[in-house]
Design a protein around this motif. Structure first.
Motif, PDB file in Angstrom:
ATOM      1  N   ASP A 284       0.842  -1.204   0.000  1.00 58.52           N
ATOM      2  CA  ASP A 284       0.000   0.000   0.000  1.00 58.52           C
ATOM      3  C   ASP A 284       0.876   1.252   0.000  1.00 58.52           C
ATOM      4  O   ASP A 284       0.628   2.205  -0.757  1.00 58.52           O
ATOM      5  N   GLU A 285       1.901   1.267   0.861  1.00 61.71           N
ATOM      6  CA  GLU A 285       2.789   2.427   0.936  1.00 61.71           C
ATOM      7  C   GLU A 285       3.545   2.604  -0.366  1.00 61.71           C
ATOM      8  O   GLU A 285       3.726   3.741  -0.849  1.00 61.71           O
ATOM      9  N   ALA A 286       4.007   1.488  -0.951  1.00 62.02           N
ATOM     10  CA  ALA A 286       4.775   1.585  -2.202  1.00 62.02           C
ATOM     11  C   ALA A 286       3.920   2.143  -3.317  1.00 62.02           C
ATOM     12  O   ALA A 286       4.387   2.964  -4.132  1.00 62.02           O
ATOM     13  N   GLU A 287       2.670   1.701  -3.419  1.00 61.90           N
ATOM     14  CA  GLU A 287       1.795   2.149  -4.519  1.00 61.90           C
ATOM     15  C   GLU A 287       1.490   3.649  -4.443  1.00 61.90           C
ATOM     16  O   GLU A 287       1.130   4.262  -5.453  1.00 61.90           O
ATOM     17  N   ALA A 298      11.470   8.907  -4.435  1.00 60.96           N
ATOM     18  CA  ALA A 298      10.747   7.650  -4.646  1.00 60.96           C
ATOM     19  C   ALA A 298      11.698   6.467  -4.558  1.00 60.96           C
ATOM     20  O   ALA A 298      11.370   5.422  -3.967  1.00 60.96           O
ATOM     21  N   ARG A 299      12.917   6.623  -5.145  1.00 57.02           N
ATOM     22  CA  ARG A 299      13.889   5.538  -5.117  1.00 57.02           C
ATOM     23  C   ARG A 299      14.315   5.228  -3.682  1.00 57.02           C
ATOM     24  O   ARG A 299      14.394   4.075  -3.281  1.00 57.02           O
ATOM     25  N   ALA A 300      14.535   6.247  -2.884  1.00 55.64           N
ATOM     26  CA  ALA A 300      14.964   6.045  -1.490  1.00 55.64           C
ATOM     27  C   ALA A 300      13.855   5.398  -0.660  1.00 55.64           C
ATOM     28  O   ALA A 300      14.091   4.480   0.144  1.00 55.64           O
ATOM     29  N   THR A 301      12.634   5.895  -0.853  1.00 54.86           N
ATOM     30  CA  THR A 301      11.510   5.336  -0.091  1.00 54.86           C
ATOM     31  C   THR A 301      11.286   3.877  -0.452  1.00 54.86           C
ATOM     32  O   THR A 301      11.081   3.022   0.429  1.00 54.86           O
ATOM     33  N   PHE A 302      11.355   3.581  -1.755  1.00 59.88           N
ATOM     34  CA  PHE A 302      11.122   2.194  -2.190  1.00 59.88           C
ATOM     35  C   PHE A 302      12.206   1.261  -1.651  1.00 59.88           C
ATOM     36  O   PHE A 302      11.930   0.129  -1.271  1.00 59.88           O
ATOM     37  N   ARG A 303      13.478   1.755  -1.627  1.00 56.36           N
ATOM     38  CA  ARG A 303      14.568   0.930  -1.098  1.00 56.36           C
ATOM     39  C   ARG A 303      14.305   0.582   0.367  1.00 56.36           C
ATOM     40  O   ARG A 303      14.498  -0.557   0.801  1.00 56.36           O
ATOM     41  N   SER A 304      13.844   1.564   1.130  1.00 58.60           N
ATOM     42  CA  SER A 304      13.534   1.337   2.552  1.00 58.60           C
ATOM     43  C   SER A 304      12.387   0.338   2.720  1.00 58.60           C
ATOM     44  O   SER A 304      12.436  -0.581   3.545  1.00 58.60           O
ATOM     45  N   VAL A 323       0.588 -10.280  -4.088  1.00 57.78           N
ATOM     46  CA  VAL A 323       1.209  -9.221  -3.290  1.00 57.78           C
ATOM     47  C   VAL A 323       2.587  -8.856  -3.843  1.00 57.78           C
ATOM     48  O   VAL A 323       2.982  -7.687  -3.845  1.00 57.78           O
ATOM     49  N   GLU A 324       3.343  -9.859  -4.344  1.00 62.56           N
ATOM     50  CA  GLU A 324       4.639  -9.556  -4.941  1.00 62.56           C
ATOM     51  C   GLU A 324       4.470  -8.786  -6.245  1.00 62.56           C
ATOM     52  O   GLU A 324       5.290  -7.917  -6.584  1.00 62.56           O
ATOM     53  N   GLY A 325       3.406  -9.104  -6.979  1.00 58.88           N
ATOM     54  CA  GLY A 325       3.132  -8.391  -8.228  1.00 58.88           C
ATOM     55  C   GLY A 325       2.899  -6.905  -7.999  1.00 58.88           C
ATOM     56  O   GLY A 325       3.290  -6.058  -8.824  1.00 58.88           O
ATOM     57  N   ARG A 326       2.285  -6.561  -6.875  1.00 58.69           N
ATOM     58  CA  ARG A 326       2.048  -5.142  -6.560  1.00 58.69           C
ATOM     59  C   ARG A 326       3.378  -4.413  -6.371  1.00 58.69           C
ATOM     60  O   ARG A 326       3.575  -3.293  -6.872  1.00 58.69           O
ATOM     61  N   GLU A 331       8.134  -1.114  -8.686  1.00 55.05           N
ATOM     62  CA  GLU A 331       9.546  -1.162  -9.061  1.00 55.05           C
ATOM     63  C   GLU A 331       9.725  -0.866 -10.546  1.00 55.05           C
ATOM     64  O   GLU A 331      10.639  -0.130 -10.958  1.00 55.05           O
ATOM     65  N   ARG A 332       8.835  -1.410 -11.382  1.00 51.71           N
ATOM     66  CA  ARG A 332       8.921  -1.144 -12.824  1.00 51.71           C
ATOM     67  C   ARG A 332       8.663   0.329 -13.130  1.00 51.71           C
ATOM     68  O   ARG A 332       9.308   0.920 -14.009  1.00 51.71           O
ATOM     69  N   ALA A 333       7.734   0.903 -12.399  1.00 46.29           N
ATOM     70  CA  ALA A 333       7.440   2.339 -12.610  1.00 46.29           C
ATOM     71  C   ALA A 333       8.676   3.184 -12.300  1.00 46.29           C
ATOM     72  O   ALA A 333       8.987   4.152 -13.019  1.00 46.29           O
TER      73      ALA A 333
END
Length: 409
Positions: A284-287, A298-304, A323-326, A331-333
């Motif tokens: 949810d947070e990643a999306e 965005a890159r830093a937040t996603f890494r965390s 859930v992994e697909g989400r 990540e692709r975006a």
């Protein structure tokens, strides 16, 4: 002298009986009056009448044999012929003659009946022999054995034939029973051997099953138990007294293992359900990072988020793809945003795009001039061919111009 219609007594005490052959001497009477003499011999006659009547009844109503009947008739005829009675002896002879005819008739009837009975018995025994010989080849051990025993009882209830025929049929009948018994005995001996082999195999399977019952190597052990079950089924049945005990031990060992595995899996499933909830919250947070407006943040937040994701642990297998697909979508975006940024900031790529665009523009201008010249010269065929080539180069130029725009104009 005294007389009656069938006899008389003369002065000397001699008693006579009248017959169709004339008077016959009955006997001599000296002990009393002539009337008493006649009465005595008349009672003799009445006795003969009674005996003949009884014999007639026996012949008519009982199974008195012809031989015994003829003996009785001869005995009575002797008494009649000896003239020791006063009465209608000719009538008694007629009755005895009729009785002989009746006995002979009965003899013939019995002879015919006996012949018929013999033929029926022969046919019945032939049928029993044929059925017994067919049953001798049967593998239906219980039903065929019961039927053969029933055939023996039927055989015993049938009349005997002549000795030769009866012996021949009985030999075939007995041989069929013996052949069946021999085959059945061999079958069960083989079956006993197979069951003993099965018992030995299952003893080994039980020993291995029991040795695996405490294993915590869940996957390989469960697979091995499936193989042991297949081997158990392929082994066949052991003796009844061993089969149940072996099966209870085999099944009991499996139950110990699978009960322990189920308990562990239940705990693991509960943990994985909790892990799934945590990963769904991370997804949810990643999306929320999409669309990407600040690539670096965005890159830093996603890494965390991804580091926290890896620390969570496994989720239920059936929920894993979704859930992994989400997370992969986010990540692709980010990757696509990085690629776009790289294209916009790469001077070498921009220079190559500009050079290609210039070359295509020059080619388009040249072809356009050639088309106009061909039209002016009236060479429409050449002009059409050059126009088609011009359309292709123009499409490539449009695509190159669009790529150049991505680098900022």
């Amino acid at each position: 002298m005294s007389s009656d219609p069938w006899g008389r007594v003369d002065e000397t005490g001699t008693v006579y009986v009248r017959t169709s052959d004339g008077e016959q001497v009955v006997g001599s009477w000296q002990a009393g009056t002539p009337e008493e003499a006649l009465a005595y011999f008349e009672r003799k006659y009445e006795g003969l009448v009674v005996e003949i009547g009884l014999l007639e009844k026996r012949v008519r109503t009982t199974d008195l044999s012809a031989k015994d009947a003829q003996t009785a008739i001869d005995h009575l005829r002797t008494q009649v012929d000896e003239h020791h009675a006063v009465g209608d002896l000719d009538a008694l002879r007629v009755r005895l003659d009729k009785l002989v005819t009746t006995v002979e008739s009965r003899r013939e009837e019995r002879k015919v009946a006996k012949a018929k009975q013999t033929d029926e018995a022969r046919g019945a025994k032939d049928a029993l022999v044929v059925e017994a010989e067919q049953l001798a080849q049967s593998d239906q051990w219980r039903s065929a054995g019961e039927r053969l025993r029933a055939l023996v009882d039927i055989w015993k209830g049938l009349p005997r034939l002549d000795r030769k025929s009866d012996d021949e049929l009985w030999h075939r009948f007995s041989h069929a029973r013996s052949a069946f018994s021999k085959r059945r005995k061999a079958h069960f001996a083989s079956l006993d051997a197979q069951r003993e082999d099965a018992r030995k195999v299952k003893e080994r399977l039980v020993a291995e099953a029991e040795s695996l019952s405490k294993s915590t190597d869940w996957g390989p052990t469960a697979a091995r138990y499936r193989e042991l079950m297949a081997d158990w089924k392929a082994a066949g049945r052991a003796q009844r007294e061993s089969e149940d005990d072996l099966w209870n031990r085999f099944r009991g060992a499996q139950d110990v293992f699978f009960a322990a595995r189920s308990e562990v899996f239940a705990e693991r499933d509960a943990e994985q359900i909790e892990n799934l909830k945590l990963k769904e919250e991370l997804a949810d947070e990643a999306e929320k990072l999409v669309p990407i407006t600040d690539l670096k943040a965005a890159r830093a937040t996603f890494r965390s988020l991804n580091e926290r994701w890896e620390a969570v642990g496994h989720v239920p297998r059936d929920a894993r793809p979704k859930v992994e697909g989400r997370m992969h979508s986010v990540e692709r975006a980010i990757q696509e945003a990085e690629e776009g940024e790289w294209r916009r900031t790469n001077p070498e790529a921009r220079a190559r795009a500009a050079g290609l665009t210039g070359q295509l523009q020059a080619a388009v201008d040249k072809l356009r001039g050639q088309v106009d010249a061909a039209r002016a010269a009236g060479n429409n065929t050449k002009a059409d061919k050059l126009s088609r080539e011009l359309e292709g180069r123009q499409a490539l130029l449009d695509q190159a111009l669009k790529g150049l725009e991505e680098f900022g104009g």
